[in-house]
Write an enzyme that holds these catalytic residues in place. Structure first.
Site, PDB file in Angstrom:
ATOM      1  N   ASP A 199       0.818  -1.224   0.000  1.00  0.00           N
ATOM      2  CA  ASP A 199       0.000   0.000   0.000  1.00  0.00           C
ATOM      3  C   ASP A 199       0.846   1.265   0.000  1.00  0.00           C
ATOM      4  OD1 ASP A 199      -2.589  -0.922  -0.248  1.00  0.00           O
ATOM      5  OD2 ASP A 199      -2.928  -1.122   1.909  1.00  0.00           O
ATOM      6  N   LYS A 202      -0.445   4.625  -1.124  1.00  0.00           N
ATOM      7  CA  LYS A 202      -1.409   5.435  -0.358  1.00  0.00           C
ATOM      8  C   LYS A 202      -0.796   6.742   0.119  1.00  0.00           C
ATOM      9  CE  LYS A 202      -4.700   1.970   1.163  1.00  0.00           C
ATOM     10  NZ  LYS A 202      -5.189   1.175   2.278  1.00  0.00           N
ATOM     11  N   HIS A 253      -3.029  -6.264  -6.041  1.00  0.00           N
ATOM     12  CA  HIS A 253      -3.612  -6.885  -4.846  1.00  0.00           C
ATOM     13  C   HIS A 253      -5.100  -6.593  -4.672  1.00  0.00           C
ATOM     14  CE1 HIS A 253      -2.174  -2.963  -3.257  1.00  0.00           C
ATOM     15  NE2 HIS A 253      -3.201  -3.055  -2.420  1.00  0.00           N
ATOM     16  N   HIS A 254      -5.672  -5.705  -5.493  1.00  0.00           N
ATOM     17  CA  HIS A 254      -7.121  -5.451  -5.412  1.00  0.00           C
ATOM     18  C   HIS A 254      -7.887  -6.011  -6.606  1.00  0.00           C
ATOM     19  CE1 HIS A 254      -7.225  -3.086  -1.774  1.00  0.00           C
ATOM     20  NE2 HIS A 254      -6.181  -2.397  -2.191  1.00  0.00           N
ATOM     21  N   ASP A 282      -5.020  -9.190   2.596  1.00  0.00           N
ATOM     22  CA  ASP A 282      -5.417  -7.782   2.655  1.00  0.00           C
ATOM     23  C   ASP A 282      -6.855  -7.633   3.150  1.00  0.00           C
ATOM     24  OD1 ASP A 282      -4.770  -4.979   1.909  1.00  0.00           O
ATOM     25  OD2 ASP A 282      -6.494  -5.254   0.592  1.00  0.00           O
TER      26      ASP A 282
HETATM   27 FE   LIG Z   1      -3.958  -3.088   1.839  1.00  0.00          FE
HETATM   28 FE   LIG Z   2      -4.357  -1.681  -1.208  1.00  0.00          FE
END
Ligand SMILES: [Fe+2]
Ligand SMILES: [Fe+2]
Length: 332
Positions: A199, A202, A253-254, A282
């Site tokens: 992440d 972010k 990862h999404h 996750d």
């Molecule tokens: Fe995450």
């Molecule tokens: Fe993420």
């Protein structure tokens, strides 16, 4: 009688200004970058025991033990230096059988969360990749040598959601799950690093959105959905990372097997085993951590929800392994 309130105040100040460290974590003959204090009486201000930069010898430790002193104190201003000291000496601390395994796990978790927090604050730092490599190498060494490592990890995991604690938790779940499905040692290392950094993008999303205390609006979610691509950009352009496995985890990862994920709406076989494992870790961590606007699910309820509501989005074979990992290790 008049003394009582004053004493309480003093004791509280001591607790606020200094924090205790077990002498077992001090490494013999290594430079200590912070002053060490000693408390002779529970209610008195700690006294300077050793100025910084003076290593502790085996004799010093023996003398402290003779006096039944197991704890020294560090000024709160030096918390960061202390954590950096632990990080530098992580290998020796984690392999020191004189320190209880639970304590060593705590050190590993504290050091890693602090390091990831600093990486998220300064993702351009040249230390990003070597530092995460060092942390994951040490973690792998630890979990291969300590059969109770997973249970110990579950006890120290922070259930309040912050991006840095989430990153570490996802790293832990991902690596243990990957180990269950027999990733090679080299894959485990590269995959572990990527999980820790999954992440990192972010840090480019508006913090008001990242820390928004509620369900995101459609517009906010669109911004949030950019984090895998931001992460990819940070790692390739700023860090010069070329490892495809690692970039794949950060970028995908999404993604969901149904094709409803982001950013590339990949479907089924287009999603690698690495991205599938991280997706499970996750989601599980997001569900089992607490935020200001939502309570945490128990592990059982999180797994139940993932099974009932996300069965076509997640890889079922890997998910079964994850359920097994969570149930076996919790019982032991
Ligand atoms: Fe995450
Ligand atoms: Fe993420």
């Amino acid at each position: 009688m008049e003394d009582t309130p004053k004493k309480t105040e003093e004791t509280t100040d001591i607790q606020k200004d200094y924090f205790p460290i077990p002498i077992s974590l001090l490494q013999i003959d290594k430079i200590v970058n912070f002053d060490l204090y000693l408390r002779t009486n529970a209610n008195k201000q700690p006294l300077l025991y050793r100025s910084k930069s003076l290593p502790i010898s085996e004799n010093d430790i023996a003398r402290l033990k003779e006096k039944s002193i197991e704890i020294l104190y560090v000024h709160s201003e030096n918390k960061r230096e202390y954590k950096r000291y632990l990080e530098t000496n992580l290998r020796d601390i984690l392999s020191d059988k004189n320190v209880p395994v639970q304590k060593r796990t705590e050190v590993l978790y504290t050091v890693t969360t602090q390091a990831v927090k600093e990486m998220l604050d300064d993702p351009r730092s040249g230390e990003l990749l070597p530092r995460s490599r060092n942390l994951v190498e040490n973690t792998l060494d630890f979990i291969f040598h300590e059969p109770t490592a997973f249970q110990c990890m579950l006890k120290v995991t922070n259930f309040d959601y912050y991006t840095h604690t989430h990153s570490v938790n996802v790293g832990i779940f991902s690596v243990f799950l990957a180990k269950e499905i027999n990733f090679s040692e080299d894959e485990l290392l590269r995959f572990g690093m990527a999980s820790l950094l999954h992440d990192i993008g972010k840090c480019r999303v508006d913090p008001k959105i990242v820390n928004f205390p509620g369900k995101l609006s459609e517009e906010q979610f669109e911004q949030m959905k950019k984090h895998p691509e931001y992460g990819y950009e940070i790692l390739t352009k700023e860090q010069g990372l070329k490892d495809e496995l690692q970039l794949d985890v950060v970028l995908h990862h999404h993604e969901k097997l149904t094709g409803n994920g982001y950013p590339h709406k990949l479907k089924g076989d287009e999603i690698s085993i690495y991205a599938r494992v991280s997706a499970i870790a996750d989601i599980f961590d997001a569900l089992t951590t607490r935020r200001s606007y939502k309570n945490a699910f128990s592990s059982f309820d999180a797994l139940k929800l993932m099974k009932e509501k996300m069965s076509d989005e997640l890889d079922q074979q890997i998910f079964k392994k994850f359920i097994l990992l969570m149930s076996e290790k919790k019982q032991t």
